[in-house]
Design an enzyme around this catalytic site. Structure first.
Site, mmCIF file in Angstrom:
data_model
loop_
_atom_site.group_PDB
_atom_site.id
_atom_site.type_symbol
_atom_site.label_atom_id
_atom_site.label_comp_id
_atom_site.label_asym_id
_atom_site.label_seq_id
_atom_site.Cartn_x
_atom_site.Cartn_y
_atom_site.Cartn_z
ATOM 1 N N LYS A 106 0.906 -1.199 0.011
ATOM 2 C CA LYS A 106 0.069 -0.051 0.084
ATOM 3 C C LYS A 106 0.796 1.241 -0.026
ATOM 4 C CE LYS A 106 -3.603 1.810 2.721
ATOM 5 N NZ LYS A 106 -4.594 1.717 4.114
ATOM 6 N N SER A 181 -9.054 2.684 3.100
ATOM 7 C CA SER A 181 -8.160 3.380 2.380
ATOM 8 C C SER A 181 -7.146 2.424 1.599
ATOM 9 C CB SER A 181 -7.176 4.225 3.039
ATOM 10 O OG SER A 181 -6.670 3.455 4.212
ATOM 11 N N SER A 205 -10.117 0.389 7.442
ATOM 12 C CA SER A 205 -9.403 0.528 6.076
ATOM 13 C C SER A 205 -8.745 -0.842 5.499
ATOM 14 C CB SER A 205 -7.949 1.570 5.986
ATOM 15 O OG SER A 205 -8.619 2.873 6.285
#
Length: 504
Positions: A106, A181, A205
């Site tokens: 990520k 996210s 997230s």
């Protein structure tokens, strides 16, 4: 070459040391034979490599071909590292239970020599000097990192549509959000580019994009993962782990990334390899703590999952802890806004003129930074006190139950733009908390929670179900997940924008 997942030889030990990719019979997979690599989870791909039936270069090339076929449509990979991944694959020096498996990190997490943009225009040239601890651990487990995945600005929102990196689109319907996210991670896995991808969770997230994209998303306990065990304050919200298609990939990656003994008396989970063998007492509720009801398709999905749990022999009781949901939401926003304020202050201290901030930070980030002005560090003491009070109520409630079942989100994935960073901040605040009202509690509690892809609505969009357990009980959640994966398999479901797989 056809490799049935049922041909894996079962091992009795649950420790990671017992996981030999030369033969690791793990539950939770369908009985259909694997005919291409999109059908193979990470463990299966590593097994094929270990047996010499594919090479690391072939695993990588298949992933790159899949990325080439769908990434332009979904915008999941934002910083490719294909050439360095190819060099590693050709060297062929991988080892570990995920050896040679293509993987994404990520874009909030550092990989040495690679950009970490944080999804922010101010950091598009930010090159990391060292690997984050979780990256060190998964590299040691054998993954081959092929790039960085899309994320919203600093992970501050439940959708992935940053002004810097562009919208990440859901492979089940590109007009809809992949969640946030960790939206890029989830979209890449749902599209079949990689079998699993690194993710992080500070308010949902991992679980939010897992629900949006039809994946497994386990949020570990506070202090569980390597590099996070020293900070166990109630105001420490974030943890790192992964999203995956199979439960066993999530279990392996947890065992690879966990810190061992540490945190608040945590003992290592090790490798969880078996489905649940006992009856649970499950609390079940569908309203958020502020009284928001989920949309009808989400309500129906959770009722069906509750019935499934009952059919499996568990005792399911409609119940929920009673606390001031609005006060908790307000306190969470107070703490959540501190990161935005910190970023803004760092930019100002670095010489960025205040007038230029709106060209570097999104309206939502600036709104949060301004909000924290009214809170201040002194206000965080009040936040900690509110969190601790809620924690006491929920812990007392959980004494009567093994796990608590709720929706992950109040709706199926929203359309792109409905919760984007340019929505008027006060409107976005209300929309966000109405949407993600279930997930922040586990972050404040520090408890583990998992989203499982047990439902799809009439429009074909995934709807996750969330199970939360007591602190340190990831093993119980994984065992239950294995049981549900076997009872209601999702492995055969493929998003319309799934990449075609290379035949074996």
């Amino acid at each position: 070459m056809n490799i049935s997942r049922r041909r894996f030889v079962r091992h009795g030990s649950h420790s990671l040391a017992a996981l030999s990719v030369a033969g690791c019979g793990l539950p939770g997979a369908d009985t259909q034979e694997i005919t291409n690599l999109t059908e193979a989870d990470g463990v299966a791909q590593a097994m094929l490599l270990s047996k010499g039936e594919v090479s690391a270069a072939e695993l990588l090339q298949a992933a790159l071909d899949r990325a080439a076929s769908v990434n332009e449509q979904i915008n999941a990979i934002v910083t490719p590292t294909f050439e360095s991944a190819r060099e590693r694959a050709l060297a062929g020096t991988f080892s570990g239970p995920m050896q040679g498996v293509p993987y994404l990190i990520k874009d909030l997490t550092d990989v040495a020599g690679v950009r970490t943009s944080h999804g922010c225009r101010a950091f598009m040239d930010n090159i990391a000097e060292t690997d984050a601890p979780i990256v060190q651990m998964v590299k040691a487990g054998g993954v081959n990192i092929i790039g960085k995945s899309n994320t919203p600005e600093f992970g501050l929102i439940g959708t992935t549509e940053s002004l810097a990196l562009g919208a990440c689109r859901n492979p089940w319907n590109p007009e809809h959000s992949a969640g946030g996210s960790s939206g890029g991670a989830a979209a890449a896995v749902a599209a079949g580019i990689v079998p699993a991808a690194q993710a992080s969770d500070g308010g949902g997230s991992i679980r939010i994009p897992a629900s949006c994209c039809g994946l497994v998303g386990l949020k570990p306990s506070r202090g569980r993962m390597f590099g996070e065990q020293s900070d166990t304050l109630v105001t420490q919200l974030g943890v790192r782990h992964a999203v995956s298609r199979s439960v066993r990939d999530s279990a392996v990656l947890l065992a690879l990334g966990e810190a061992g003994a540490g945190g608040l008396g945590l003992q290592p989970v090790g490798f969880v390899a078996e489905p649940l063998q006992r009856r649970l007492k499950i609390a079940f509720s569908t309203a958020t703590a502020t009284g928001t009801r989920p949309q009808a398709d989400v309500e129906a999905a959770q009722q069906q999952v509750a019935r499934l749990c009952t059919d499996l022999g568990h005792e399911v009781i409609e119940a929920a802890p009673v606390y001031d949901g609005q006060a908790f939401e307000d306190a969470f926003l107070d703490l959540w806004s501190r990161q935005a304020w910190t970023v803004r202050e760092q930019l100002l201290a670095g010489g960025v003129p205040e007038a230029q901030l709106e060209n570097l930070l999104e309206p939502w980030t600036l709104y949060l930074a301004e909000h924290f002005e009214s809170v201040g560090d002194a206000g965080l003491l009040a936040v900690a006190a509110k969190f601790t009070a809620v924690q006491a109520v929920v812990e007392e409630f959980m004494q009567d139950y093994d796990v608590w079942l709720t929706p992950v989100l109040t709706s199926a994935p929203p359309r792109i733009g409905e919760q984007g960073p340019n929505v008027a901040p006060r409107v976005l605040r209300q929309r966000t908390f109405d949407y993600v009202g279930y997930t922040p509690l586990a972050n404040a509690m520090g408890t583990p929670a998992i989203s499982l892809p047990l439902s799809w609505n009439a429009a074909g969009m995934p709807i996750g179900s969330m199970f939360m357990a007591k602190y340190g009980q990831e093993s119980l959640l994984l065992q239950l997940a294995y049981q549900l994966e076997l009872a209601q398999p999702w492995a055969g479901k493929r998003a319309p924008l799934s990449a075609p797989g290379a035949p074996l």
